[in-house]
Scaffold this motif. Sequence first.
Motif, PDB file in Angstrom:
ATOM      1  N   ALA A  43     -28.172  23.599  15.410  1.00  0.00           N
ATOM      2  CA  ALA A  43     -28.835  25.004  14.196  1.00  0.00           C
ATOM      3  C   ALA A  43     -29.687  23.912  14.211  1.00  0.00           C
ATOM      4  O   ALA A  43     -31.042  24.840  13.408  1.00  0.00           O
ATOM      5  N   ASP A  44     -29.938  22.926  13.730  1.00  0.00           N
ATOM      6  CA  ASP A  44     -31.031  22.207  12.936  1.00  0.00           C
ATOM      7  C   ASP A  44     -32.663  22.735  13.930  1.00  0.00           C
ATOM      8  O   ASP A  44     -33.901  23.364  12.874  1.00  0.00           O
ATOM      9  N   ALA A  45     -32.861  22.810  15.000  1.00  0.00           N
ATOM     10  CA  ALA A  45     -33.539  23.377  15.938  1.00  0.00           C
ATOM     11  C   ALA A  45     -33.539  24.638  15.567  1.00  0.00           C
ATOM     12  O   ALA A  45     -34.739  25.645  15.322  1.00  0.00           O
ATOM     13  N   ASN A  46     -32.887  25.487  15.490  1.00  0.00           N
ATOM     14  CA  ASN A  46     -33.152  27.602  16.177  1.00  0.00           C
ATOM     15  C   ASN A  46     -31.990  28.277  15.329  1.00  0.00           C
ATOM     16  O   ASN A  46     -31.870  29.313  15.781  1.00  0.00           O
ATOM     17  N   GLY A  47     -31.067  27.342  14.339  1.00  0.00           N
ATOM     18  CA  GLY A  47     -30.457  28.182  13.032  1.00  0.00           C
ATOM     19  C   GLY A  47     -28.754  28.350  13.878  1.00  0.00           C
ATOM     20  O   GLY A  47     -28.719  28.237  14.159  1.00  0.00           O
ATOM     21  N   LEU A  48     -28.465  28.779  12.745  1.00  0.00           N
ATOM     22  CA  LEU A  48     -26.908  28.624  12.777  1.00  0.00           C
ATOM     23  C   LEU A  48     -26.788  29.884  13.586  1.00  0.00           C
ATOM     24  O   LEU A  48     -25.420  29.432  14.621  1.00  0.00           O
ATOM     25  N   GLU A  49     -27.500  31.147  14.632  1.00  0.00           N
ATOM     26  CA  GLU A  49     -27.467  31.749  15.082  1.00  0.00           C
ATOM     27  C   GLU A  49     -26.967  31.534  16.445  1.00  0.00           C
ATOM     28  O   GLU A  49     -26.655  32.071  17.474  1.00  0.00           O
ATOM     29  N   ALA A  50     -27.610  30.508  16.547  1.00  0.00           N
ATOM     30  CA  ALA A  50     -28.356  29.954  18.572  1.00  0.00           C
ATOM     31  C   ALA A  50     -27.074  29.275  18.708  1.00  0.00           C
ATOM     32  O   ALA A  50     -26.880  28.967  19.240  1.00  0.00           O
ATOM     33  N   VAL A  51     -25.884  28.605  17.654  1.00  0.00           N
ATOM     34  CA  VAL A  51     -24.798  27.919  18.357  1.00  0.00           C
ATOM     35  C   VAL A  51     -23.966  28.330  18.211  1.00  0.00           C
ATOM     36  O   VAL A  51     -23.363  29.509  17.776  1.00  0.00           O
ATOM     37  N   SER A  52     -23.476  28.798  19.465  1.00  0.00           N
ATOM     38  CA  SER A  52     -22.315  29.143  20.224  1.00  0.00           C
ATOM     39  C   SER A  52     -21.662  27.978  21.255  1.00  0.00           C
ATOM     40  O   SER A  52     -21.993  27.315  21.540  1.00  0.00           O
ATOM     41  N   MET A  53     -20.352  28.252  21.023  1.00  0.00           N
ATOM     42  CA  MET A  53     -19.136  26.989  21.809  1.00  0.00           C
ATOM     43  C   MET A  53     -19.887  27.645  23.746  1.00  0.00           C
ATOM     44  O   MET A  53     -19.969  25.804  23.475  1.00  0.00           O
ATOM     45  N   ARG A  54     -20.419  28.644  24.110  1.00  0.00           N
ATOM     46  CA  ARG A  54     -21.271  28.117  25.119  1.00  0.00           C
ATOM     47  C   ARG A  54     -21.936  27.195  25.603  1.00  0.00           C
ATOM     48  O   ARG A  54     -22.735  26.424  26.442  1.00  0.00           O
ATOM     49  N   MET A  55     -23.251  27.204  24.015  1.00  0.00           N
ATOM     50  CA  MET A  55     -24.030  26.724  24.267  1.00  0.00           C
ATOM     51  C   MET A  55     -24.413  25.564  24.251  1.00  0.00           C
ATOM     52  O   MET A  55     -25.420  24.138  24.695  1.00  0.00           O
ATOM     53  N   VAL A  56     -22.993  25.082  23.040  1.00  0.00           N
ATOM     54  CA  VAL A  56     -23.073  23.854  22.786  1.00  0.00           C
ATOM     55  C   VAL A  56     -22.381  22.777  23.775  1.00  0.00           C
ATOM     56  O   VAL A  56     -22.527  21.442  24.871  1.00  0.00           O
TER      57      VAL A  56
END
Length: 256
Positions: A43-56
């Motif tokens: 989220a710090d790098a790309n915003g909250l929209e960039a956070v997903s269970m798959r990406m984490v």
Amino acid sequence: MSPKKAAAPDPARSLALLWGSHTKAGRSGLTVRSIVGTAIELADANGLEAVSMRMVAEQLKVGTMSLYTHVPGKGELTDLMFDSVHGEMYAAVDEPARQPGGWRGALEFVAERNWEVLMKHPWIHEVPTIRTALGPNVTLKYEAELRPLDGLGLTDVEMDSALTLVLTHVGGTARASAEQLRTQRESGLSDQEWWLEISPALTQVMAGMAERFPLAGRVGTAAGEHFQATLDPGHALKFGLDRILDGISLLIAERD
């Protein structure tokens, strides 16, 4: 079609996670703390929209389903992220109250710490806060920030309102600053460079507007020349905070 909204977090599940253990590892070696920490980095790098269970899961090099044994979904994960970053603010619950300058110095310290967290984690602005599940760090933050206002003669509601006024000002200014930085980054131009670029067209348009908008032209020009930008976040933060604290001071004097 409107974009699909993320599922809202389950308050009961969020509260259980927020107040539970974050260090207990599962079979995959994952912990709630490691999942939340990775999500915050994204989220710090790309915003909250960039956070997903798959990406984490990709960042942690595990299967997505491994995350669901610890966190039910993004809604609950966002609640955990929000609470976690607010744990960075104070070393102890009485830290604001121990600042020099009495209650005023304490609230200046509170404003500074909130500003630092908002600038470090600008995605916080994207988190709905009206019905956010209260975690231990957010609750400790509230306790710490209220303590300097206790014993001044204010009612409980006035204490809450005074603190809310300070935090709303800090949040609004931090949001404007984040937008300014994002615009500069995306355009590749500083505010000064942007104004210089559009200056010829603006001068032509405004040439016939001096009589119609005399104050807008005079004050806008003075502010722009002084700050060399459309906004000076540091000035806006201090100017507004000083006026707010002056008002709170008057209220305390009335109670005395």
